[in-house]
Design a protein around this motif. Sequence first.
Motif, PDB file in Angstrom:
ATOM      1  N   ASP A   1      -8.145   3.203  -7.900  1.00 37.01           N
ATOM      2  CA  ASP A   1      -7.793   3.646  -6.562  1.00 37.01           C
ATOM      3  C   ASP A   1      -7.753   2.432  -5.637  1.00 37.01           C
ATOM      4  OD1 ASP A   1     -10.419   3.023  -5.802  1.00 37.01           O
ATOM      5  OD2 ASP A   1     -11.082   5.120  -5.760  1.00 37.01           O
ATOM      6  N   LEU A   2      -7.503   2.658  -4.374  1.00 37.04           N
ATOM      7  CA  LEU A   2      -7.298   1.537  -3.456  1.00 37.04           C
ATOM      8  C   LEU A   2      -8.584   0.797  -3.113  1.00 37.04           C
ATOM      9  CD1 LEU A   2      -4.636   3.128  -1.062  1.00 37.04           C
ATOM     10  CD2 LEU A   2      -4.290   1.793  -3.152  1.00 37.04           C
ATOM     11  N   GLN A   3      -9.717   1.328  -3.554  1.00 36.65           N
ATOM     12  CA  GLN A   3     -10.990   0.627  -3.381  1.00 36.65           C
ATOM     13  C   GLN A   3     -11.438  -0.068  -4.669  1.00 36.65           C
ATOM     14  OE1 GLN A   3     -10.606   3.951  -1.986  1.00 36.65           O
ATOM     15  NE2 GLN A   3      -9.989   2.697  -0.221  1.00 36.65           N
TER      16      GLN A   3
ATOM     17  N   ARG B   1      -6.797  -7.389  -1.377  1.00 35.62           N
ATOM     18  CA  ARG B   1      -6.053  -6.677  -0.339  1.00 35.62           C
ATOM     19  C   ARG B   1      -5.789  -7.632   0.811  1.00 35.62           C
ATOM     20  NH1 ARG B   1      -9.370  -2.658   0.360  1.00 35.62           N
ATOM     21  NH2 ARG B   1     -10.464  -3.498   2.174  1.00 35.62           N
TER      22      ARG B   1
ATOM     23  N   TYR C   1       1.804   2.057   3.510  1.00 39.44           N
ATOM     24  CA  TYR C   1       2.042   0.794   4.215  1.00 39.44           C
ATOM     25  C   TYR C   1       2.506   1.006   5.648  1.00 39.44           C
ATOM     26  CZ  TYR C   1       4.053  -3.708   5.471  1.00 39.44           C
ATOM     27  OH  TYR C   1       4.345  -4.873   6.129  1.00 39.44           O
TER      28      TYR C   1
ATOM     29  N   VAL D   1       2.433   0.759  -7.962  1.00 38.73           N
ATOM     30  CA  VAL D   1       1.794   1.960  -7.431  1.00 38.73           C
ATOM     31  C   VAL D   1       2.416   3.153  -8.125  1.00 38.73           C
ATOM     32  CG1 VAL D   1       1.451   3.402  -5.389  1.00 38.73           C
ATOM     33  CG2 VAL D   1       1.248   0.921  -5.202  1.00 38.73           C
TER      34      VAL D   1
ATOM     35  N   TYR E   1      -1.312  -5.464  -1.549  1.00 42.04           N
ATOM     36  CA  TYR E   1      -2.219  -5.807  -2.639  1.00 42.04           C
ATOM     37  C   TYR E   1      -1.574  -6.907  -3.484  1.00 42.04           C
ATOM     38  CZ  TYR E   1      -4.796  -1.682  -1.261  1.00 42.04           C
ATOM     39  OH  TYR E   1      -5.532  -0.770  -0.539  1.00 42.04           O
TER      40      TYR E   1
ATOM     41  N   VAL F   1     -10.670  -6.416  -4.184  1.00 41.80           N
ATOM     42  CA  VAL F   1     -10.598  -5.002  -4.535  1.00 41.80           C
ATOM     43  C   VAL F   1     -11.150  -4.787  -5.939  1.00 41.80           C
ATOM     44  CG1 VAL F   1      -9.035  -3.053  -4.957  1.00 41.80           C
ATOM     45  CG2 VAL F   1      -8.650  -4.573  -3.002  1.00 41.80           C
TER      46      VAL F   1
ATOM     47  N   SER G   1       0.849  -1.183   0.000  1.00 38.42           N
ATOM     48  CA  SER G   1       0.000   0.000   0.000  1.00 38.42           C
ATOM     49  C   SER G   1       0.893   1.243   0.000  1.00 38.42           C
ATOM     50  CB  SER G   1      -0.889   0.007   1.249  1.00 38.42           C
ATOM     51  OG  SER G   1      -1.406   1.291   1.511  1.00 38.42           O
TER      52      SER G   1
ATOM     53  N   SER H   1      -2.110   5.621  -6.972  1.00 35.95           N
ATOM     54  CA  SER H   1      -3.059   4.734  -7.632  1.00 35.95           C
ATOM     55  C   SER H   1      -2.397   3.403  -7.959  1.00 35.95           C
ATOM     56  CB  SER H   1      -3.595   5.370  -8.917  1.00 35.95           C
ATOM     57  OG  SER H   1      -4.266   6.586  -8.640  1.00 35.95           O
ATOM     58  N   LEU H   2      -3.223   2.354  -8.063  1.00 34.90           N
ATOM     59  CA  LEU H   2      -2.714   1.042  -8.441  1.00 34.90           C
ATOM     60  C   LEU H   2      -2.717   0.901  -9.954  1.00 34.90           C
ATOM     61  CD1 LEU H   2      -4.508  -1.394  -5.957  1.00 34.90           C
ATOM     62  CD2 LEU H   2      -2.104  -0.762  -5.940  1.00 34.90           C
TER      63      LEU H   2
END
Length: 379
Positions: free
Chosen positions: A221-223, A163, A143, A190, A150, A173, A140, A195-196
């Motif tokens: 995004d992380l969601q 996640r 982190y 990242v 992830y 996710v 993350s 952003s992923l």
Amino acid sequence: MRRTAAAALLVLTLGGCATFPEQGPREWHEQLEGAGELGGPPQVPEPSPAPQTPQPPGEEGQTGPQQAPSGCQDPDPQVVATCLDPVGAIAVLPDAASALVGERRTGRVLRIEQGSEPELVATVPVDTTGGGGLTGLVLSPSYIEDQLVYAYITTPEDNRVVRLAAGEPAKPVLTGIPRGPANNGGALAVDDDGSLLVATGNAGQPVPAPDSLAGKLLRIDLQGRPAKGNPDPLSPTMSSGLQSPGGICIDPRRGAAWVTDRRVGEDALHLIVPGQLPAPAWRWPDRPGVAGCTAQDGAVAVAQVRPQSLFVIRTDPKNQFVGAPETLLQETYGRLSAATTAPDGLLWLGTVNRAGGYPVSSDDRVVRILPLAPGGGMD
């Protein structure tokens, strides 16, 4: 020793390339009109040799530590962890001395540190058919505060991003990435705004549908929602056209992002451009099996499976390739797969010798390339 010289050369290549001459491509760097963001792939002056079948350890042509491993004990000071299942991904922790390693076939995520036994952090159920399993792992962006990780995995139903938190089951996710008979692997990174980036295989489909998540470079995004700034604000897709990606790497100083891809008829390295997948910036017609990559100060290093080596090319500030490519660590550790750069600038590599290679007793391994100390010793 050949290994020590290779380590020194690698550090010079990755750590000593902060500036480049302001000049155009060399004579052999052929430009192809209208062939993409970088003006077309450079051509190596002489054709690369065809992939060679690796020789079993101990036979002529095999190089590496002069003292052979014994069981899981490996005398090579650059080896951090031994006796792993084939390594699918590595994420170095903020202390730069330890890392999380994902095993592709078992779905285990292990914390490793030199001199310590691997510690099991999580086990994610995976399906390994069609090159799937656990193939991507990234910390993350926060982190240190949230301790979240992830992973890109294959399940019996789909490919997905999950996640991981200590002591908890994996939480979805992004789900619904198609899986198929081939090209199920993916990669994670990242970007500079947190952003992923998610590289997905085409699941064996020559041309996935535009609205399919297969064969894409996604940015979420992380969601798992489309990240702000995407070409289409309602879509996670940043670009299309990947076939079997092996790794994503971002040069933190240059801001350039790259993705490796194993394609029909060639392997390729693409510069990531929003809204499109440009023509390959570099091509490998001999298909060495490009895997993970890392980028640092303009040097892009690509792990290769079949030549059992690390391929290094350098770029100028405009992301044009300059100089001749270098092949390092050839047949030193066997089939290289995962690659990443630690916070201290050192390069971590994972091997997949137990998946089609000639493993030594300590395989599979994670290697950390150390610099030479003053006077020629190892740090």
